[in-house]
Design a protein around this motif. Structure first.
Motif, PDB file in Angstrom:
ATOM      1  N   THR A 259       2.356   9.001   5.905  1.00 27.12           N
ATOM      2  CA  THR A 259       2.919   8.618   4.610  1.00 27.12           C
ATOM      3  C   THR A 259       3.802   7.382   4.760  1.00 27.12           C
ATOM      4  OG1 THR A 259       2.906  10.919   3.862  1.00 27.12           O
ATOM      5  CG2 THR A 259       4.319   9.384   2.661  1.00 27.12           C
ATOM      6  N   ASN A 260       3.606   6.375   3.888  1.00 31.90           N
ATOM      7  CA  ASN A 260       4.451   5.181   3.897  1.00 31.90           C
ATOM      8  C   ASN A 260       5.841   5.535   3.370  1.00 31.90           C
ATOM      9  OD1 ASN A 260       2.505   3.394   4.910  1.00 31.90           O
ATOM     10  ND2 ASN A 260       1.665   3.027   2.876  1.00 31.90           N
ATOM     11  N   LEU A 261       6.842   5.202   4.165  1.00 33.20           N
ATOM     12  CA  LEU A 261       8.213   5.578   3.814  1.00 33.20           C
ATOM     13  C   LEU A 261       9.071   4.388   3.404  1.00 33.20           C
ATOM     14  CD1 LEU A 261       8.903   8.147   6.678  1.00 33.20           C
ATOM     15  CD2 LEU A 261       8.099   8.600   4.354  1.00 33.20           C
ATOM     16  N   ALA A 262       8.834   3.216   3.986  1.00 31.46           N
ATOM     17  CA  ALA A 262       9.661   2.048   3.668  1.00 31.46           C
ATOM     18  C   ALA A 262       8.862   0.780   3.937  1.00 31.46           C
ATOM     19  CB  ALA A 262      10.953   2.043   4.477  1.00 31.46           C
ATOM     20  N   LEU A 263       9.043  -0.214   3.065  1.00 30.62           N
ATOM     21  CA  LEU A 263       8.407  -1.522   3.226  1.00 30.62           C
ATOM     22  C   LEU A 263       9.486  -2.535   3.562  1.00 30.62           C
ATOM     23  CD1 LEU A 263       5.946  -3.387   3.016  1.00 30.62           C
ATOM     24  CD2 LEU A 263       6.460  -3.637   0.579  1.00 30.62           C
ATOM     25  N   ILE A 264       9.314  -3.222   4.686  1.00 30.77           N
ATOM     26  CA  ILE A 264      10.293  -4.200   5.160  1.00 30.77           C
ATOM     27  C   ILE A 264       9.630  -5.573   5.201  1.00 30.77           C
ATOM     28  CG2 ILE A 264      11.843  -4.859   7.033  1.00 30.77           C
ATOM     29  CD1 ILE A 264      11.954  -1.965   7.872  1.00 30.77           C
TER      30      ILE A 264
END
Length: 418
Positions: A259-264
């Motif tokens: 699951t994608n949790l954060a986009l940096i």
């Protein structure tokens, strides 16, 4: 003799009147339509936008709104399943590698680590006990070998003495005793060598058991290490320097593996994504010069990618920025971009009328010399940009034309300006 007059029908007379009226109305309408283009139409000068034809050079360009985006973005995904327990950052936060973003919990993973810890300790204890036992057996076998060698040496000494007496002809030792001594020495030597070979086999067995125990221990240790890594993976950390663009999870939410949790996104390396109208994008090509306006600064760039499809009437065009970013540049900043299409020199041009179509013949209203009226005039336009358009034929330098929408008086050949 009197003639009898026939009475005209009243009905026929009343039928002729509407027909005559209709014919008159049609004639009047036709007359007005024929002469309409020669009639004047009054227009307020303040409601008009008037442009003057110029001669010289101008840049053909297209414009479009856009946004600055990170050139390098990275999603931080979950390696294990868990429940979101802490959100340590918010979108817009600058983070460094290793900085904690999100903390999750998973009791099963923690319990698995504890269980493997106990298994490792139990295996270490068993491995130590087995090693002591094997080393004890090796010592016992070495003792057996030592005893067999001592027996061999003792019988060998006796045989040497008897051999010397037999050699000098001494009859003290009978031939039967001498032969018995020879047989005992041979037996003792064979027994000694067998015990030596047995010790070698025991050592090989010992090494094999040690290797097997070590392999089992390493396998369990690897499981333990992975279990520890899974527990550590419950703490989500940043992998690159940058600004957090998005966090698509909430407190208490259960997430699965991947699951994608954060986009940096990296803030110091940005590009512009510009929306160009589908009617103008045909003029855009790779490597064309672009000026990006951030409202406070202008940034130079060039076209690096053109989207292959149209979405809601626009085409996405990526612009690679070719100079250092100003202080106000940041991800998701709204900008305007101007793409330089062509440079035209020694040509006629005018501010682009709202109705003008590039490369086509259009009707424009050209002002008279006294500027009190305007006449419909055919003009052939050439290449155009959003703000200016080339004139190929129909106008001369200094001519003034109406740029605003002429739909209300389009059917009139002449309009009056007051």
């Amino acid at each position: 003799m009197d003639r009898v007059r026939k009475k005209q029908s009243r009905f026929k007379r009343w039928m002729l009147l509407p027909i005559v009226g209709l014919l008159c109305a049609m004639a009047l309408w036709g007359y007005r339509q024929i002469n309409k283009q020669y009639a004047g139409f009054n227009v307020d000068r303040d409601s008009l936008i008037i442009g003057e034809v110029q001669y010289g050079s101008f840049n053909v360009s297209v414009r479009g709104p856009g946004v600055l985006l990170p050139l390098h973005e990275r999603w931080v995904a979950s390696r294990v399943a868990g429940r979101v327990d802490q959100l340590n950052i918010k979108p817009g936060t600058f983070v460094k590698p290793g900085e904690t973003l999100i903390v999750m919990v998973n009791p099963q993973l923690t319990q698995r680590v504890d269980e493997l810890n106990w298994e490792l300790k139990a295996m270490e204890a068993k491995h130590l006990a087995d090693r002591v036992l094997l080393e004890s057996k090796l010592l016992d076998q070495e003792t057996v070998i030592l005893a067999a060698k001592m027996r061999y040496d003792k019988n060998a000494l006796k045989l040497d003495a008897e051999t010397e007496l037999v050699t000098i002809g001494n009859s003290t030792v009978s031939r039967i005793d001498y032969q018995r001594s020879q047989l005992d020495v041979a037996q003792q030597q064979q027994a000694w060598q067998i015990e030596v070979r047995r010790l070698e086999k025991m050592r090989q067995n010992f090494e094999a058991q040690i290797h097997a125990a070590k392999a089992n221990y390493q396998r369990l240790h690897q499981q333990h290490r992975r279990a520890v890594e899974d527990v550590e993976a419950l703490t989500i950390t940043a992998s690159i320097d940058g600004v957090v663009q998005d966090i698509p999870v909430e407190l208490g939410q259960r997430v699965s593996v991947g699951t994608n949790l954060a986009l940096i996104g990296q803030q110091d390396q940005l590009y512009a994504q510009v929306s160009i109208a589908e009617t103008q994008v045909r003029q855009v090509s790779l490597d064309q010069a672009v000026t990006v306006d951030t409202r406070n600064n202008l940034i130079k760039g060039k076209v690096s990618r053109i989207a292959p499809s149209v979405n809601e009437g626009v085409v996405k065009v990526d612009v690679m920025l070719t100079q250092p970013l100003p202080a106000d540049a940041r991800p998701d900043l709204s900008v305007d971009a101007k793409i330089a299409i062509e440079y035209l020199d020694k040509t006629l041009f005018v501010r682009r009328p709202t109705y003008a179509k590039a490369g086509q013949l259009n009707n424009v209203y050209k002002l008279s010399e006294d500027r009190k009226s305007a006449f419909r005039h055919d003009v052939h336009f050439g290449t155009g940009s959003l703000s200016q358009i080339q004139i190929k034929e129909g106008l001369n330098p200094g001519d003034q034309v109406i740029l605003s929408d002429s739909t209300p008086w389009q059917s009139y050949a002449e309009i009056n300006i007051y």
